[in-house]
Design a protein around this motif. Sequence first.
Motif, PDB file in Angstrom:
ATOM      1  N   GLU A  88       0.805  -1.226   0.000  1.00  0.00           N
ATOM      2  CA  GLU A  88       0.000   0.000   0.000  1.00  0.00           C
ATOM      3  C   GLU A  88       0.837   1.275   0.000  1.00  0.00           C
ATOM      4  OE1 GLU A  88      -2.895   0.062   3.125  1.00  0.00           O
ATOM      5  OE2 GLU A  88      -3.513  -1.994   2.717  1.00  0.00           O
ATOM      6  N   LEU A  89       1.867   1.323   0.822  1.00  0.00           N
ATOM      7  CA  LEU A  89       2.583   2.572   1.047  1.00  0.00           C
ATOM      8  C   LEU A  89       3.709   2.852   0.066  1.00  0.00           C
ATOM      9  CD1 LEU A  89       2.834   2.409   4.937  1.00  0.00           C
ATOM     10  CD2 LEU A  89       1.083   3.519   3.533  1.00  0.00           C
ATOM     11  N   CYS A  90       4.287   1.800  -0.472  1.00  0.00           N
ATOM     12  CA  CYS A  90       5.471   1.959  -1.319  1.00  0.00           C
ATOM     13  C   CYS A  90       5.622   0.702  -2.185  1.00  0.00           C
ATOM     14  CB  CYS A  90       6.676   2.163  -0.405  1.00  0.00           C
ATOM     15  SG  CYS A  90       8.139   2.783  -1.179  1.00  0.00           S
ATOM     16  N   PRO A  91       4.690   0.478  -3.124  1.00  0.00           N
ATOM     17  CA  PRO A  91       4.635  -0.796  -3.841  1.00  0.00           C
ATOM     18  C   PRO A  91       5.924  -1.217  -4.548  1.00  0.00           C
ATOM     19  CG  PRO A  91       2.713   0.542  -4.351  1.00  0.00           C
ATOM     20  CD  PRO A  91       3.642   1.388  -3.544  1.00  0.00           C
ATOM     21  N   GLU A  92       6.698  -0.282  -5.012  1.00  0.00           N
ATOM     22  CA  GLU A  92       7.924  -0.627  -5.736  1.00  0.00           C
ATOM     23  C   GLU A  92       9.181  -0.439  -4.894  1.00  0.00           C
ATOM     24  OE1 GLU A  92       7.973   1.270  -9.539  1.00  0.00           O
ATOM     25  OE2 GLU A  92       5.910   0.672  -9.960  1.00  0.00           O
TER      26      GLU A  92
END
Length: 112
Positions: free
Chosen positions: A11-15
């Motif tokens: 959710e917060l930093c997919p990559e």
Amino acid sequence: MPVIKILPHAELCPEGKEIRAARGTSVCEALLDHGVEIEHACDKSCACTTCHVIVRQGFASLNEADETEEDLLDRAWGLEPQSRLSCQAIVADQDLVVEIPKYTINHAREHH
């Protein structure tokens, strides 16, 4: 300036992401300043566990956790030996790799 590598979080930093943080900055502040919207329900006052992170590299370079933080961490979801509250973990001179756990214990969270 040390680099903080954030491991992918759905959710917060997919990559995932790599950011630079000034020495003396909390990990939480560094993440927020670079668009990683980590939860911090107590407004970074060391009164909850929503900003819990696991420090995969560079743990020893951080300031020591005090008793209040240690007590709170006992309630964090997914607690590991390298867990810290990101609002209390202060960046020093070493690069860090952090993982944001999949879940937090935040009963008041609202999704907008």
